[in-house]
Design an enzyme around this catalytic site. Structure first.
Site, mmCIF file in Angstrom:
data_model
loop_
_atom_site.group_PDB
_atom_site.id
_atom_site.type_symbol
_atom_site.label_atom_id
_atom_site.label_comp_id
_atom_site.label_asym_id
_atom_site.label_seq_id
_atom_site.Cartn_x
_atom_site.Cartn_y
_atom_site.Cartn_z
ATOM 1 N N HIS A 49 0.868 -1.185 0.000
ATOM 2 C CA HIS A 49 0.000 0.000 0.000
ATOM 3 C C HIS A 49 0.903 1.232 0.000
ATOM 4 O O HIS A 49 2.012 1.208 0.530
ATOM 5 C CB HIS A 49 -0.863 -0.038 1.271
ATOM 6 C CG HIS A 49 -1.933 0.996 1.352
ATOM 7 N ND1 HIS A 49 -1.664 2.317 1.656
ATOM 8 C CD2 HIS A 49 -3.278 0.914 1.200
ATOM 9 C CE1 HIS A 49 -2.801 2.986 1.701
ATOM 10 N NE2 HIS A 49 -3.799 2.176 1.417
ATOM 11 N N ASP A 104 3.188 -3.949 8.163
ATOM 12 C CA ASP A 104 1.904 -3.275 8.003
ATOM 13 C C ASP A 104 0.818 -4.330 8.176
ATOM 14 O O ASP A 104 0.588 -5.154 7.295
ATOM 15 C CB ASP A 104 1.840 -2.640 6.604
ATOM 16 C CG ASP A 104 0.470 -2.085 6.258
ATOM 17 O OD1 ASP A 104 -0.452 -2.172 7.100
ATOM 18 O OD2 ASP A 104 0.303 -1.589 5.121
ATOM 19 N N GLN A 132 -4.378 -5.024 7.161
ATOM 20 C CA GLN A 132 -5.323 -5.969 6.563
ATOM 21 C C GLN A 132 -5.314 -7.334 7.243
ATOM 22 O O GLN A 132 -6.081 -8.211 6.851
ATOM 23 C CB GLN A 132 -5.005 -6.141 5.070
ATOM 24 C CG GLN A 132 -5.198 -4.900 4.229
ATOM 25 C CD GLN A 132 -6.642 -4.443 4.151
ATOM 26 O OE1 GLN A 132 -7.572 -5.214 4.386
ATOM 27 N NE2 GLN A 132 -6.845 -3.178 3.822
ATOM 28 N N LYS A 167 -10.406 -0.456 10.614
ATOM 29 C CA LYS A 167 -10.570 -1.673 9.828
ATOM 30 C C LYS A 167 -10.936 -2.870 10.696
ATOM 31 O O LYS A 167 -11.296 -3.933 10.191
ATOM 32 C CB LYS A 167 -9.285 -1.965 9.042
ATOM 33 C CG LYS A 167 -8.945 -0.913 7.988
ATOM 34 C CD LYS A 167 -7.703 -1.296 7.211
ATOM 35 C CE LYS A 167 -7.180 -0.156 6.356
ATOM 36 N NZ LYS A 167 -8.089 0.228 5.262
ATOM 37 N N CYS A 183 -4.553 2.511 -3.720
ATOM 38 C CA CYS A 183 -3.290 2.966 -3.135
ATOM 39 C C CYS A 183 -2.183 1.939 -3.368
ATOM 40 O O CYS A 183 -1.380 1.659 -2.476
ATOM 41 C CB CYS A 183 -3.441 3.255 -1.645
ATOM 42 S SG CYS A 183 -4.559 4.616 -1.280
#
Length: 412
Positions: A121, A198, A201, A224, A365
């Site tokens: 991303h 990261d 997700q 999220k 993104c």
């Protein structure tokens, strides 16, 4: 076997319960909020509305204790050994920028390298571009196979003696696949580099443990994971956080201030300048409780896995849809990207919206990834599923795509 036709969760989400005409398939961008989270946000303002850390009266103490409790809850969620190393910020982007701007100057110099994957991303790409530019370092990309698999050979070739930082997503927001974080971390540590993860997700879908991943820094967003917008988390190893200067300065992040200089507060306060979104942090704790205890991550994984398998099977039956990413549904963690042949994704999304089907369309993104994949217009459609979806949402997506094809190419 999980029953994905029956939906025991939709009633917990006020927006979905009030609007049965909506098939919400954009949870990778932001999740829906259960009523308990909305109630918690209001409860904070009704029962403990005061600035945490800044008062000795009971309201302020209650707010301070509430934030401390959520900090400990987050640490437990991600397997962090010490809650002090959980830093609250606005989102994953800010957390990753904090590492890139405050930590990278501690280790990065001319001729050094930062290794990331092409699947990142922009929030885990642009900060490293800037960090490398500032240090005179080089940004090195790891390229997967077309199904998102990163080979051992690629890892060995791209992570070497010059590597100081390795950064990657735990789960790709476009391809849906899990990246081999532990392999990357082992390769990074073997050459003395630091591993940045990261987890935006992955935290909403998978069990995440910083020690098992071999992470040195890990970031995710509350919104999220069913929480409010505006709350993010950065976890880092204590010795690394202590090395870093703060990115933002001002109130509450100091130990003492003199006319010409100042000394910083200890971790984590030195990274939390100004008034935090205390109500947001408090309700994020409620969101994580709902996710991990009311529903449970094993149930989340089972239900979302079944939904993805059903969706991919149905989409595969549409001869005009091209799927992006792994062919195996088990490798998709809620995310299915695709294109309708000959139709721009923005048109697809607009037509679906007229039927109440909410998907994402655009570059997500991740422009370098789409360019590398050769995706036309650097854009694709993305349907992202959550445990509060059911087969009717998928069926409405498929019916809508059939309508899209008919509008542009005529019905059979």
């Amino acid at each position: 076997m999980v029953d994905i036709e029956r939906n025991p969760y939709r009633a917990d989400f006020p927006l979905l319960a009030a609007h049965p005409e909506i098939a919400f398939l954009d949870s990778a961008a932001t999740a829906q909020r259960p009523a308990c989270v909305l109630d918690a946000q209001r409860r904070f303002y009704e029962t403990m509305n005061a600035n945490p850390l800044r008062g000795l009266y009971s309201l302020s103490v209650a707010a301070t204790e509430a934030i401390a409790a959520v900090r400990a809850q987050v640490a437990e969620l991600i397997g962090a050994p010490d809650a002090r190393d959980v830093v609250f910020c606005r989102n994953t982007s800010e957390a990753l920028n904090l590492v890139a701007k405050s930590f990278s100057p501690c280790v990065l110099g001319p001729g050094d390298e930062v290794a990331i994957t092409i699947m990142e991303h922009h929030s885990n790409l642009i900060p490293w571009q800037e960090a490398c530019r500032a240090a005179g370092a080089t940004l090195v990309y790891l390229y997967p196979q077309k199904d998102g698999t990163l080979t051992d050979e690629e890892i060995a070739e791209k992570i070497g003696a010059r590597t100081k930082i390795v950064a990657c997503a735990h789960v790709s927001n476009v391809m849906g696949c899990e990246l081999p974080v532990r392999k990357l971390a082992d390769a990074a540590h073997a050459v003395g580099a630091v591993m940045v993860v990261d987890a935006a997700q992955s935290v909403p879908h998978l069990r995440v443990n910083v020690e098992e991943l071999g992470a040195d820094f890990l970031a995710f967003s509350g919104h999220k994971a069913l929480g409010p917008m505006g709350v993010g988390v950065l976890w880092g190893r204590h010795k690394l956080l202590e090395q870093m200067p703060p990115m933002l300065t001002g109130g509450e992040m100091i130990d003492s201030v003199r006319e010409q200089d100042a000394t910083w507060a200890p971790v984590p306060e030195k990274f939390e300048a100004g008034t935090q979104d205390a109500a947001g942090i408090y309700s994020t704790g409620t969101a994580l409780t709902y996710l991990t205890q009311t529903v449970g991550l094993p149930a989340v994984a089972e239900r979302e896995g079944a939904l993805v398998a059903y969706a991919m099977e149905r989409l595969a039956g549409l001869g005009f849809v091209d799927l992006i990413g792994p062919a195996d549904p088990a490798r998709h963690h809620g995310v299915i990207s695709f294109n309708v042949r000959g139709v721009h994704p923005h048109d697809v999304a607009s037509i679906l919206d007229a039927s109440g089907v909410c998907i994402r369309a655009g570059h997500h993104c991740a422009q370098p990834l789409l360019a590398w994949l050769g995706v036309e217009n650097l854009a694709c459609c993305r349907a992202s599923l959550a445990f509060y979806n059911d087969t009717s949402d998928v069926d409405r997506l498929v019916d809508g795509l059939t309508q899209v094809w008919g509008i542009f190419h005529g019905s059979d």
